[in-house]
Design a protein around this motif. Structure first.
Motif, PDB file in Angstrom:
ATOM      1  N   ILE A  38       0.886  -1.328  -0.261  1.00 47.18           N
ATOM      2  CA  ILE A  38       0.156  -0.045   0.046  1.00 47.18           C
ATOM      3  C   ILE A  38       0.802   1.240   0.050  1.00 47.18           C
ATOM      4  CG2 ILE A  38      -1.522   1.365   1.526  1.00 47.18           C
ATOM      5  CD1 ILE A  38      -2.785  -1.352   2.124  1.00 47.18           C
ATOM      6  N   GLU A  39       1.959   1.327   0.804  1.00 49.60           N
ATOM      7  CA  GLU A  39       2.731   2.600   1.053  1.00 49.60           C
ATOM      8  C   GLU A  39       3.408   2.743  -0.420  1.00 49.60           C
ATOM      9  OE1 GLU A  39       3.378   4.838   3.199  1.00 49.60           O
ATOM     10  OE2 GLU A  39       2.186   4.000   4.972  1.00 49.60           O
ATOM     11  N   GLN A  40       3.888   1.605  -1.175  1.00 51.60           N
ATOM     12  CA  GLN A  40       4.500   1.617  -2.360  1.00 51.60           C
ATOM     13  C   GLN A  40       3.756   2.173  -3.460  1.00 51.60           C
ATOM     14  OE1 GLN A  40       7.959   0.643  -2.406  1.00 51.60           O
ATOM     15  NE2 GLN A  40       8.055   1.332  -4.510  1.00 51.60           N
ATOM     16  N   ARG A  86       7.670   7.828   1.767  1.00 43.26           N
ATOM     17  CA  ARG A  86       6.669   6.483   2.123  1.00 43.26           C
ATOM     18  C   ARG A  86       7.399   5.453   1.260  1.00 43.26           C
ATOM     19  NH1 ARG A  86       3.951   8.569   5.698  1.00 43.26           N
ATOM     20  NH2 ARG A  86       3.034   6.394   5.447  1.00 43.26           N
ATOM     21  N   GLU A  87       8.186   5.440   0.295  1.00 44.84           N
ATOM     22  CA  GLU A  87       8.947   4.484  -0.523  1.00 44.84           C
ATOM     23  C   GLU A  87       9.941   3.752   0.644  1.00 44.84           C
ATOM     24  OE1 GLU A  87       9.084   5.817  -5.003  1.00 44.84           O
ATOM     25  OE2 GLU A  87      10.757   6.049  -3.865  1.00 44.84           O
ATOM     26  N   LEU A  88      10.495   4.729   1.598  1.00 44.58           N
ATOM     27  CA  LEU A  88      11.432   4.385   2.382  1.00 44.58           C
ATOM     28  C   LEU A  88      10.618   3.312   3.335  1.00 44.58           C
ATOM     29  CD1 LEU A  88      14.309   4.303   3.476  1.00 44.58           C
ATOM     30  CD2 LEU A  88      13.915   6.377   4.692  1.00 44.58           C
ATOM     31  N   ILE A  89       9.634   3.972   3.698  1.00 45.41           N
ATOM     32  CA  ILE A  89       8.793   3.119   4.916  1.00 45.41           C
ATOM     33  C   ILE A  89       8.417   1.709   4.367  1.00 45.41           C
ATOM     34  CG2 ILE A  89       6.651   3.180   5.818  1.00 45.41           C
ATOM     35  CD1 ILE A  89       6.798   5.911   6.326  1.00 45.41           C
ATOM     36  N   ALA A  90       7.759   1.668   3.014  1.00 45.20           N
ATOM     37  CA  ALA A  90       7.628   0.459   2.363  1.00 45.20           C
ATOM     38  C   ALA A  90       8.833  -0.653   2.411  1.00 45.20           C
ATOM     39  CB  ALA A  90       7.132   0.660   0.974  1.00 45.20           C
ATOM     40  N   GLU A  91      10.063  -0.066   1.944  1.00 48.18           N
ATOM     41  CA  GLU A  91      11.034  -0.855   2.030  1.00 48.18           C
ATOM     42  C   GLU A  91      11.597  -1.325   3.273  1.00 48.18           C
ATOM     43  OE1 GLU A  91      16.006  -0.425   0.675  1.00 48.18           O
ATOM     44  OE2 GLU A  91      14.471   1.280   0.207  1.00 48.18           O
ATOM     45  N   ASN A  92      11.536  -0.395   4.495  1.00 47.67           N
ATOM     46  CA  ASN A  92      11.777  -0.842   5.861  1.00 47.67           C
ATOM     47  C   ASN A  92      10.973  -1.775   6.220  1.00 47.67           C
ATOM     48  OD1 ASN A  92      14.208   0.770   5.749  1.00 47.67           O
ATOM     49  ND2 ASN A  92      13.250   2.553   6.791  1.00 47.67           N
TER      50      ASN A  92
END
Length: 516
Positions: A38-40, A86-92
């Motif tokens: 969803i974040e991605q 937001r991409e960083l959140i998805a990756e982490n």
């Protein structure tokens, strides 16, 4: 309290409970994975949104100086940075939670399977011992019954009058043998019973508790891992909140930068024509038979029907036709104010080009002086074509500068230019002129002391291959080009060189061959 002592008889409950815990772990991993997706997707949609609304068109449109336009562009930039977070959140979420918990889940499942198999094996061993005990017990019971039967038969034979002494002795011996066998079976049964009780005691008080406690430890580690995953779910977003806050603050700051008054003034500066409004139309008295003169200050023809109103459709058509025409070199097709600005901008650009050409010419002259003092480093005459070319470029630029300054003077009509003139450029121009007319004049005589501190080349090399210097600090070279080495390779595969054009920078050491 532990499972081994309190739940020693609840194997099925522990089996079901541990399986339920692993199912919850798998569900949470799937939940985090879907949240990451969803974040991605959210970040992707934000990037597409900013790209869709980003300013397009020619360079002038992209470099719009109106504060409301520039602020909107800043908002798009900040939103693009926000999408990156937001991409960083998805990756982490994927790397910090899903990957870690997925590996632990696999380990927990394998460990649970092993412990449950050990419990089953221990239970099977105890059941096998119990079966052996039962068999020993049955044999003992059977032999004891046979011994009693043999004893009864011996007593009966002894009491019978018709029985011979041999038969009585034979019956007594048989009874004695049976009794002895029964006693051995009794001893075997007692030993087996003692052995089984010992195994059973070990099974229920040592083996099973240890295995169930291992399952308890595994389940508690699973719960702790799950709890850490819950915390990371929040911490991952907390870590980027400061940057997200900066992005939101940047959006707010962009809104505060909007200056409606300044934008209005900028519209005036960009589009002010400089024309005066038409003068009053004079009265033409035809009763006297005299044709009145047309006001010189009026821009309209003598007949009222010939007036062109600035907001009429005909006026717009004429403006469009003017824009389609090829613009004049002196910008005479523009209104006076716009023409002045365009001419001044062109003059500033020529000044910059002239300054750059003069800097390159000075660098070539310095290199020529180095070659003259150190002939082994290069041939001074090899720089003459380039120096001559730079001199011709400077002459051309000075001619264009004079031309545009003349047009600007005409446009100003005797007014002083509101833009400052670079006096240093005049000095450089005069000095370059002296070089062009008198090559023997040493324009660097007054800089001899400073020239002694100039870094001298430490050798020469020839380019084996062409190289495109696209990154900062590198330069482009051509195959076969002769280069001066300013700094040797220090082990990182790069060396600093100086071209005949005066460009200096780093190139790969493997692309050149050192001169003997």
């Amino acid at each position: 309290m532990d499972w081994g002592t309190q739940l020693w008889d609840q194997y099925d409950v522990i089996d079901k409970h541990t399986q339920s815990g692993l199912d919850l772990l798998d569900r949470y991993i799937k939940f985090v994975k879907e949240r990451s997706e969803i974040e991605q997707n959210y970040a992707k949609q934000l990037r597409n949104l900013t790209k869709r609304y980003a300013k397009r068109g020619n360079k002038e449109d992209q470099d719009c100086k109106f504060s409301n336009h520039a602020s909107f562009q800043e908002i798009l930039n900040e939103l693009n940075d926000y999408a990156g977070q937001r991409e960083l959140i998805a990756e982490n979420l994927m790397t910090g939670i899903c990957v870690d918990l997925l590996k632990k889940s696999q380990d927990f499942k394998l460990e649970r399977k092993t412990h449950l198999a050990d419990v089953k094996k221990a239970q099977q061993n105890l059941e096998s011992s119990f079966k052996h005990l039962e068999n020993t017990k049955k044999r003992y019971a059977k032999e004891w019954a046979e011994a009693e039967k043999a004893s009864q038969q011996a007593e009966k034979a002894e009491s019978e009058v018709s029985a011979t002494r041999v038969d009585v002795e034979k019956a007594k011996q048989h009874a004695h043998a049976r009794t002895h066998t029964a006693e051995e079976c009794r001893n075997d049964y007692a030993a087996e019973l003692q052995k089984y009780n010992k195994e059973q005691n070990y099974h229920y008080y040592t083996d099973i508790p240890q295995l169930l406690n291992k399952l308890q430890g595994m389940d508690e580690r699973r719960i702790r891992s799950l709890a850490d995953g819950y915390c990371k779910f929040s911490d991952i977003e907390k870590k980027v909140l400061p940057i997200i806050s900066k992005c939101l603050e940047g959006i707010s700051a962009a809104g505060t930068k909007v200056n409606e008054k300044q934008d209005s003034i900028l519209v005036i500066e960009q589009h002010k024509s400089g024309f005066e409004p038409p003068a009053d139309v004079e009265f033409e008295d035809y009763s006297q038979g005299i044709k009145s003169a047309i006001s010189e200050s009026s821009l309209n023809p003598p007949k009222v029907r010939g007036l062109i109103w600035p907001f009429s459709k005909k006026h717009k058509i004429m403006q469009a036709q003017k824009q389609m025409q090829t613009p004049a070199e002196d910008y005479s097709h523009l209104p006076p104010e716009q023409r002045k600005k365009r001419l001044q901008t062109k003059i500033d650009d020529i000044h910059k080009d002239l300054q750059k050409a003069q800097d390159q010419s000075e660098a070539l002259e310095k290199m020529k002086g180095v070659y003259e003092q150190n002939p082994q480093m290069g041939d001074p005459s090899s720089l003459e074509p380039r120096i001559l070319e730079m001199t011709q470029d400077m002459s051309r630029l000075r001619g264009e500068l004079t031309k545009y300054e003349t047009w600007l003077s005409e446009a100003l009509g005797g007014e002083e230019s509101p833009f400052p003139v670079n006096n240093n450029t005049e000095y450089r121009t005069s000095m370059s002129g002296r070089v062009a007319h008198d090559p023997d004049v040493n324009i660097y005589a007054e800089f001899d002391e400073e020239f002694d501190d100039i870094e001298s080349p430490i050798g020469q090399c020839t380019a084996l291959y062409s190289f495109e210097g696209n990154s900062e600090g590198t330069i482009s070279i051509k195959e076969g080009e002769l280069l001066s080495i300013m700094e040797e390779d220090k082990g990182d595969g790069w060396m600093r060189v100086l071209r005949a054009t005066g460009d200096e920078g780093y190139i790969p050491s493997s692309y050149v061959k050192l001169a003997p």
